[in-house]
Design an enzyme around this catalytic site. Sequence first.
Site, PDB file in Angstrom:
ATOM      1  N   LYS A 175       0.822  -1.210   0.000  1.00 53.53           N
ATOM      2  CA  LYS A 175       0.000   0.000   0.000  1.00 53.53           C
ATOM      3  C   LYS A 175       0.853   1.257   0.000  1.00 53.53           C
ATOM      4  O   LYS A 175       1.910   1.300   0.650  1.00 53.53           O
ATOM      5  CB  LYS A 175      -0.879   0.020   1.248  1.00 53.53           C
ATOM      6  CG  LYS A 175      -1.891  -1.087   1.293  1.00 53.53           C
ATOM      7  CD  LYS A 175      -3.030  -0.838   0.324  1.00 53.53           C
ATOM      8  CE  LYS A 175      -3.955  -2.033   0.265  1.00 53.53           C
ATOM      9  NZ  LYS A 175      -5.050  -1.864  -0.679  1.00 53.53           N
ATOM     10  N   ASP A 204      -0.469  -0.378  -4.566  1.00 55.47           N
ATOM     11  CA  ASP A 204      -1.890  -0.004  -4.534  1.00 55.47           C
ATOM     12  C   ASP A 204      -2.070   1.315  -3.789  1.00 55.47           C
ATOM     13  O   ASP A 204      -1.675   1.439  -2.632  1.00 55.47           O
ATOM     14  CB  ASP A 204      -2.668  -1.122  -3.820  1.00 55.47           C
ATOM     15  CG  ASP A 204      -4.173  -0.935  -3.902  1.00 55.47           C
ATOM     16  OD1 ASP A 204      -4.629   0.074  -4.482  1.00 55.47           O
ATOM     17  OD2 ASP A 204      -4.901  -1.805  -3.375  1.00 55.47           O
ATOM     18  N   GLU A 230      -2.058   0.503  -8.796  1.00 57.50           N
ATOM     19  CA  GLU A 230      -3.493   0.213  -8.656  1.00 57.50           C
ATOM     20  C   GLU A 230      -4.233   1.425  -8.108  1.00 57.50           C
ATOM     21  O   GLU A 230      -3.790   2.047  -7.145  1.00 57.50           O
ATOM     22  CB  GLU A 230      -3.633  -0.994  -7.725  1.00 57.50           C
ATOM     23  CG  GLU A 230      -5.050  -1.477  -7.530  1.00 57.50           C
ATOM     24  CD  GLU A 230      -5.072  -2.831  -6.792  1.00 57.50           C
ATOM     25  OE1 GLU A 230      -4.182  -3.673  -7.049  1.00 57.50           O
ATOM     26  OE2 GLU A 230      -5.960  -3.031  -5.958  1.00 57.50           O
ATOM     27  N   GLU A 256     -11.907  -2.283  -8.870  1.00 59.40           N
ATOM     28  CA  GLU A 256     -12.523  -3.012  -7.756  1.00 59.40           C
ATOM     29  C   GLU A 256     -13.783  -2.314  -7.253  1.00 59.40           C
ATOM     30  O   GLU A 256     -14.590  -2.930  -6.575  1.00 59.40           O
ATOM     31  CB  GLU A 256     -11.515  -3.203  -6.619  1.00 59.40           C
ATOM     32  CG  GLU A 256     -11.135  -1.937  -5.888  1.00 59.40           C
ATOM     33  CD  GLU A 256     -10.077  -2.185  -4.820  1.00 59.40           C
ATOM     34  OE1 GLU A 256      -8.947  -2.526  -5.185  1.00 59.40           O
ATOM     35  OE2 GLU A 256     -10.383  -2.028  -3.630  1.00 59.40           O
ATOM     36  N   ASP A 279     -14.425  -7.283  -8.890  1.00 59.43           N
ATOM     37  CA  ASP A 279     -14.598  -8.174  -7.738  1.00 59.43           C
ATOM     38  C   ASP A 279     -15.875  -8.959  -7.998  1.00 59.43           C
ATOM     39  O   ASP A 279     -16.931  -8.361  -8.237  1.00 59.43           O
ATOM     40  CB  ASP A 279     -14.702  -7.337  -6.455  1.00 59.43           C
ATOM     41  CG  ASP A 279     -14.678  -8.203  -5.205  1.00 59.43           C
ATOM     42  OD1 ASP A 279     -15.468  -9.161  -5.137  1.00 59.43           O
ATOM     43  OD2 ASP A 279     -13.876  -7.919  -4.298  1.00 59.43           O
ATOM     44  N   HIS A 306     -10.284  -8.605  -8.330  1.00 59.48           N
ATOM     45  CA  HIS A 306     -10.021  -8.178  -6.956  1.00 59.48           C
ATOM     46  C   HIS A 306     -10.629  -9.224  -6.021  1.00 59.48           C
ATOM     47  O   HIS A 306     -11.729  -9.710  -6.271  1.00 59.48           O
ATOM     48  CB  HIS A 306     -10.693  -6.817  -6.723  1.00 59.48           C
ATOM     49  CG  HIS A 306     -10.605  -6.316  -5.322  1.00 59.48           C
ATOM     50  ND1 HIS A 306     -11.646  -6.416  -4.416  1.00 59.48           N
ATOM     51  CD2 HIS A 306      -9.590  -5.716  -4.654  1.00 59.48           C
ATOM     52  CE1 HIS A 306     -11.283  -5.879  -3.270  1.00 59.48           C
ATOM     53  NE2 HIS A 306     -10.032  -5.454  -3.376  1.00 59.48           N
ATOM     54  N   GLU A 343      -5.338 -12.733  -6.191  1.00 58.80           N
ATOM     55  CA  GLU A 343      -5.042 -11.910  -5.011  1.00 58.80           C
ATOM     56  C   GLU A 343      -5.299 -12.731  -3.748  1.00 58.80           C
ATOM     57  O   GLU A 343      -6.388 -13.265  -3.554  1.00 58.80           O
ATOM     58  CB  GLU A 343      -5.928 -10.661  -5.011  1.00 58.80           C
ATOM     59  CG  GLU A 343      -5.705  -9.798  -3.779  1.00 58.80           C
ATOM     60  CD  GLU A 343      -6.222  -8.380  -3.927  1.00 58.80           C
ATOM     61  OE1 GLU A 343      -7.153  -8.160  -4.733  1.00 58.80           O
ATOM     62  OE2 GLU A 343      -5.692  -7.496  -3.230  1.00 58.80           O
TER      63      GLU A 343
HETATM   64 CA    CA Z   1      -6.994  -2.504  -4.146  1.00 57.59          CA
END
Ligand code: CA
Length: 391
Positions: A175, A204, A230, A256, A279, A306, A343
């Site tokens: 992240k 991300d 991302e 996502e 997702d 996702h 993922e």
């Molecule tokens: Ca994400």
Amino acid sequence: MKIKSIQTYILRTPLGNERFYSSQCSFPERNSFIVKVETDDGLVGWGEGGQYGPPEPVAAVVKHVLAPKLINQELQNPMKIWEQHYADTRDFGQKGTYIEALSAIDIALWDIYGQMLHQPVHNLIGGPFRKSITAYATGCYYRGEDVLNYKASLPKLAEEARSYVDAGFQILKMKVGLLSIEEDIERVRTIREAIGPDTCLLVDCNHAYNVFTAVKMAKELEKFNVRWLEEPVVPEDRAGYREVRSSTSIAIAGGECEFTRFGFRDLFVGGCVDIAQPDICVSGGFSEWMKIQALASSFGVTVIPHVWGSGIALAAALHVLASIPPSPHTAHPVPLQNEPIVEYDRNPNPLRDELLTTPITLQKGKLPVPHNPGLGIEVNLDAVSKYSSEF
Ligand code: CA
């Protein structure tokens, strides 16, 4: 065969001092909304809807809008039911809660449909290209103390990143976006040094940036051989996505927070992403997945779903991942380059680890695609009652 009952459950477990943070929020608990559909001849299907939003609104749509129309009705093919319910809720649905509710019902109906036909779902949505999927570790979130003193948290971050490599992962996603660019780049440098040059690194942002900050961040990240960036900007900013994408050699991923074929059409037409991340529990379930995948392939966009949520969400994702053709075809497909990857969130989540009687676990860096009929999973009812209240 008729639909006899639809039960909705909100699963919830506090994380205590294991709470973690993205650029947007803290995660003080894990929660999932799951649904159980039962037919009059005893088949049971499970579905999951939503991801990290509050589960109550999704549960309310299933309970008060969709279930009353389905109970005591003849079981029809899931796509027909999807089309009917989308049409019924189009005027006020289209995105968000209604589609998440529809996703949950759709996944449960495909689970039943597969059991009825004695086939795993992946056989019914095009057939498998592979039996297992290379997993990437999603981790290296913020722990809270990083905001006060990010430098002090770097050794722990390095240790966490190394633990994923030791566990057999060749791809890691971290992240950024909570701190300044300079501070976050120090975190990226720490992780790159910890995992070495051969481990693939994904980053991300959780839409933390405007365009000029995202462009600057991408330039910095290019120095660390980052393979995808991302959600660099907010999902509504299609022009911003395009601008960031045209400014960098790093692949842009997103989607996502997008819904249905109609939402993804706009992402593709806008030239927004290299990698689309629907997702399955959010964008419309298996029925809508097939349309999104077909659209993506016609635009040359790679699809890597996702995945968040419970073991049900993970199983659903593995079925669609089994069915994605290599993109594009080569004689020697490579994970991420041509082959889809899955993922595998590594943050604490008892709902992922305990909900299935046989949890889906890593085997030499890969996750196996369930092969039994339907979703191919058995839900542990003790775990359901441990973590849930029927909503
Ligand atoms: Ca994400």
